[in-house]
Scaffold this motif. Structure first.
Motif, mmCIF file in Angstrom:
data_model
loop_
_atom_site.group_PDB
_atom_site.id
_atom_site.type_symbol
_atom_site.label_atom_id
_atom_site.label_comp_id
_atom_site.label_asym_id
_atom_site.label_seq_id
_atom_site.Cartn_x
_atom_site.Cartn_y
_atom_site.Cartn_z
ATOM 1 N N VAL A 108 0.803 -1.380 -0.034
ATOM 2 C CA VAL A 108 0.070 -0.007 -0.020
ATOM 3 C C VAL A 108 0.846 1.223 0.032
ATOM 4 O O VAL A 108 0.729 2.184 -0.674
ATOM 5 C CB VAL A 108 -0.990 -0.015 1.154
ATOM 6 C CG1 VAL A 108 -1.769 1.408 1.436
ATOM 7 C CG2 VAL A 108 -1.834 -1.233 1.163
ATOM 8 N N ILE A 109 1.837 1.146 0.937
ATOM 9 C CA ILE A 109 2.999 2.283 0.806
ATOM 10 C C ILE A 109 3.398 2.693 -0.569
ATOM 11 O O ILE A 109 3.503 3.773 -0.939
ATOM 12 C CB ILE A 109 4.171 2.288 1.912
ATOM 13 C CG1 ILE A 109 3.196 2.222 3.478
ATOM 14 C CG2 ILE A 109 4.981 3.353 1.828
ATOM 15 C CD1 ILE A 109 4.233 1.667 4.290
ATOM 16 N N VAL A 110 3.740 1.686 -1.286
ATOM 17 C CA VAL A 110 4.529 1.805 -2.223
ATOM 18 C C VAL A 110 3.549 2.409 -3.312
ATOM 19 O O VAL A 110 3.935 3.197 -4.235
ATOM 20 C CB VAL A 110 5.107 0.146 -2.886
ATOM 21 C CG1 VAL A 110 5.581 0.361 -4.480
ATOM 22 C CG2 VAL A 110 6.139 -0.023 -2.107
ATOM 23 N N ALA A 111 2.470 1.876 -3.291
ATOM 24 C CA ALA A 111 1.313 2.317 -4.390
ATOM 25 C C ALA A 111 0.987 3.800 -4.222
ATOM 26 O O ALA A 111 0.803 4.353 -5.134
ATOM 27 C CB ALA A 111 0.012 1.160 -4.232
ATOM 28 N N LEU A 112 0.688 3.920 -2.983
ATOM 29 C CA LEU A 112 0.411 5.426 -2.595
ATOM 30 C C LEU A 112 1.728 6.557 -3.150
ATOM 31 O O LEU A 112 1.429 7.527 -3.805
ATOM 32 C CB LEU A 112 0.417 5.646 -1.206
ATOM 33 C CG LEU A 112 -0.983 5.036 -0.662
ATOM 34 C CD1 LEU A 112 -1.149 4.899 1.051
ATOM 35 C CD2 LEU A 112 -2.167 5.725 -1.296
ATOM 36 N N LEU A 113 3.061 5.886 -2.935
ATOM 37 C CA LEU A 113 3.950 6.744 -3.190
ATOM 38 C C LEU A 113 4.133 7.003 -4.810
ATOM 39 O O LEU A 113 4.497 8.152 -5.196
ATOM 40 C CB LEU A 113 5.325 6.378 -2.769
ATOM 41 C CG LEU A 113 5.589 6.340 -1.103
ATOM 42 C CD1 LEU A 113 6.799 5.593 -0.614
ATOM 43 C CD2 LEU A 113 5.525 7.876 -0.855
ATOM 44 N N LEU A 114 3.918 5.856 -5.629
ATOM 45 C CA LEU A 114 3.927 5.995 -6.856
ATOM 46 C C LEU A 114 2.840 6.814 -7.619
ATOM 47 O O LEU A 114 2.768 7.374 -8.439
ATOM 48 C CB LEU A 114 3.734 4.509 -7.420
ATOM 49 C CG LEU A 114 5.203 3.567 -7.344
ATOM 50 C CD1 LEU A 114 4.935 2.376 -7.842
ATOM 51 C CD2 LEU A 114 6.134 4.375 -8.008
ATOM 52 N N GLY A 115 1.791 7.033 -6.618
ATOM 53 C CA GLY A 115 0.816 7.560 -6.942
ATOM 54 C C GLY A 115 0.897 9.120 -6.963
ATOM 55 O O GLY A 115 0.252 10.056 -7.705
ATOM 56 N N LEU A 116 2.120 9.644 -6.364
ATOM 57 C CA LEU A 116 2.382 10.894 -6.157
ATOM 58 C C LEU A 116 2.773 11.414 -7.688
ATOM 59 O O LEU A 116 2.794 12.370 -8.014
ATOM 60 C CB LEU A 116 3.545 11.191 -5.317
ATOM 61 C CG LEU A 116 3.096 10.891 -3.542
ATOM 62 C CD1 LEU A 116 4.345 10.955 -2.908
ATOM 63 C CD2 LEU A 116 2.076 12.071 -3.317
ATOM 64 N N GLY A 117 3.524 10.357 -8.440
ATOM 65 C CA GLY A 117 3.903 10.639 -9.767
ATOM 66 C C GLY A 117 2.777 10.863 -10.676
ATOM 67 O O GLY A 117 2.873 11.947 -11.613
ATOM 68 N N ALA A 118 1.671 10.295 -10.533
ATOM 69 C CA ALA A 118 0.401 10.432 -11.335
ATOM 70 C C ALA A 118 -0.138 11.783 -10.976
ATOM 71 O O ALA A 118 -0.721 12.586 -11.886
ATOM 72 C CB ALA A 118 -0.531 9.279 -11.317
ATOM 73 N N ALA A 119 -0.087 12.079 -9.622
ATOM 74 C CA ALA A 119 -0.689 13.541 -9.367
ATOM 75 C C ALA A 119 -0.088 14.637 -9.975
ATOM 76 O O ALA A 119 -0.682 15.616 -10.288
ATOM 77 C CB ALA A 119 -0.876 13.556 -7.667
ATOM 78 N N ARG A 120 1.371 14.333 -10.017
ATOM 79 C CA ARG A 120 2.216 15.225 -10.567
ATOM 80 C C ARG A 120 1.907 15.764 -11.942
ATOM 81 O O ARG A 120 1.842 16.954 -12.438
ATOM 82 C CB ARG A 120 3.561 14.889 -10.474
ATOM 83 C CG ARG A 120 4.611 15.905 -11.047
ATOM 84 C CD ARG A 120 6.184 15.368 -10.914
ATOM 85 N NE ARG A 120 7.107 16.337 -11.813
ATOM 86 C CZ ARG A 120 7.883 17.269 -11.367
ATOM 87 N NH1 ARG A 120 7.706 17.729 -10.324
ATOM 88 N NH2 ARG A 120 8.452 17.967 -12.367
ATOM 89 N N LEU A 121 1.433 14.726 -12.729
ATOM 90 C CA LEU A 121 1.500 14.961 -14.107
ATOM 91 C C LEU A 121 0.243 15.636 -14.553
ATOM 92 O O LEU A 121 0.200 16.125 -15.720
ATOM 93 C CB LEU A 121 1.286 13.533 -14.826
ATOM 94 C CG LEU A 121 0.172 12.710 -14.771
ATOM 95 C CD1 LEU A 121 -1.143 12.932 -15.679
ATOM 96 C CD2 LEU A 121 0.708 11.246 -14.802
#
Length: 411
Positions: A108-121
């Motif tokens: 869950v932590i990994v998925a959430l952190l990678l989601g930060l990249g999606a928010a940035r775009l």
């Protein structure tokens, strides 16, 4: 949309209402980013069983998703509007950080952190598009934005460093609050921001992705940014390893001092650099920036025999090069992109951040031979010179050409 002529005689910090609003948003974004991301590797090492290689992949993956995905984000910004897309990204940022306050499972932590990249775009292309529209023809607004990022790089880590030792909840709650504040700012002024964007658009326009990838000036600006970031990435990757090899256990303290000096000088240098940019030609300014980086590598190399003082002389030259060159790709894109394609252009330009991946890899291969490493990096920065030098017509003519191309583009 008829743009006002740039007033380069006004002070760099003289902003109108929308420019000040968007700059404030950029500041909230910068503080939130730097309050958490510099500590991401330490957090993962402490709270998950991931290996160092896996941690590096996760942290690198955040930037990779944001940079490559920026193309999609920019297209969506032009298609559906900057305000809706930015709002979506800011809500995602806030939700992710709130979720990280309670997340305990590694997956869950990994998925959430990678989601930060999606928010940035969604946030970056939209924010840059609105800032570019609000600036008219005066691309110096991106120097102001760079100053804001430097300020965030000073304040953010100070906040995060304190809260990291308090609790995970407090550590992640603060960036959530900053992003929520940014979202509220966009929400409150959404009519003004939407009007700023819509007033520069013609009815029936569509995102010109095919035209963008064929635009040689845009590709040159992206390639220049890639070269700059390839070299710039050395400060946070290979230079610390070089210092460790020379000074052992004292390296952490020495590098921390260099990093803080760099951030403070980067903020202070922008006003004199702006003054210099009005006194010398654009092409000479680029050469000055490249020379700054090249001289810094010479000083860093000399530090092994001449002592610690050369590191600090080197960081002065480094910051000069950084302050001159880092805003230039965004300024170039601001000048060549017409209003209907700013989101796509700024989104596509996020690909230049791939230099942050290539830089540490190439530097790692070369660092075993220190003299070769420093010479190669000192020369590599000059790759950006032919890509950024002024060759074309004036900005007004370039904008007129872009409008004609947009009318004929097959999209």
């Amino acid at each position: 949309m008829s743009q006002p002529a740039p007033n380069t005689s006004k002070p760099l910090w003289h902003l109108d209402g929308l420019q000040a609003l968007l700059t404030a948003g950029s500041l909230l974004n910068a503080i939130a980013f730097f309050a958490a991301m510099p500590f991401a590797s330490i957090y993962l090492a402490t709270h998950t069983p991931l290996s160092n290689a896996a941690i590096g992949a996760v942290v690198g993956g955040i930037a990779l998703i944001g940079s490559v995905g920026g193309v999609l984000g920019g297209v969506l910004v032009d298609r559906f509007g900057a305000v809706p897309m930015m709002s979506l990204g800011l809500v995602a940022y806030t939700g992710i950080y709130v979720s990280l306050t309670v997340a305990r499972e590694t997956s869950v932590i990994v998925a959430l952190l990678l989601g930060l990249g999606a928010a940035r775009l969604f946030v970056e292309p939209g924010g840059k598009k609105l800032l570019s529209l609000a600036a008219g023809d005066d691309g110096r607004i991106f120097r102001v934005r760079y100053m804001v990022l430097c300020f965030g790089a000073i304040i953010g880590p100070a906040i995060g460093g304190v809260l990291y030792n308090v609790s995970v909840t407090a550590f992640f709650a603060v960036p959530a609050l900053f992003y929520a504040g940014y979202f509220v700012l966009v929400l409150v002024f959404r009519k003004q921001l939407s009007f700023q964007e819509s007033s520069g658009m013609e009815a029936g326009t569509h995102f010109p992705l095919r035209a963008a990838v064929r635009d040689r000036k845009l590709l040159a600006a992206i390639a220049a940014g890639f070269a700059i970031f390839l070299v710039f990435s050395q400060l946070e990757s290979m230079i610390p390893l070089y210092i460790k090899g020379e000074w052992g256990q004292e390296a952490v303290g020495y590098f921390a001092g260099l990093f803080i000096t760099n951030a403070v000088l980067a903020l202070a240098f922008q006003v004199p650099i702006d003054w210099l940019s009005r006194k010398v030609s654009h092409n000479l300014l680029i050469l000055i920036g490249c020379a700054g980086f090249a001289l810094s590598f010479a000083c860093f190399m000399a530090a092994s025999t001449q002592g610690l003082v050369m590191l600090y002389i080197g960081i002065v030259f480094w910051t000069l090069g950084e302050g001159v060159l880092l805003p230039l790709p965004d300024i170039a894109i601001h000048e060549i992109a017409t209003d209907d394609r700013k989101g796509t252009y700024f989104g596509l330009s996020e690909c230049r951040y791939l230099g942050f991946f290539a830089g540490p890899f190439i530097g790692g291969l070369l660092l075993a031979q220190e003299s070769v490493y420093f010479v190669v990096m000192a020369l590599a920065i000059f790759i950006c010179v032919p890509l950024l030098v002024s060759k074309g017509p004036a900005i007004a003519t370039a904008r007129s050409e872009k409008k004609e191309e947009a009318a004929d583009a097959d999209v």
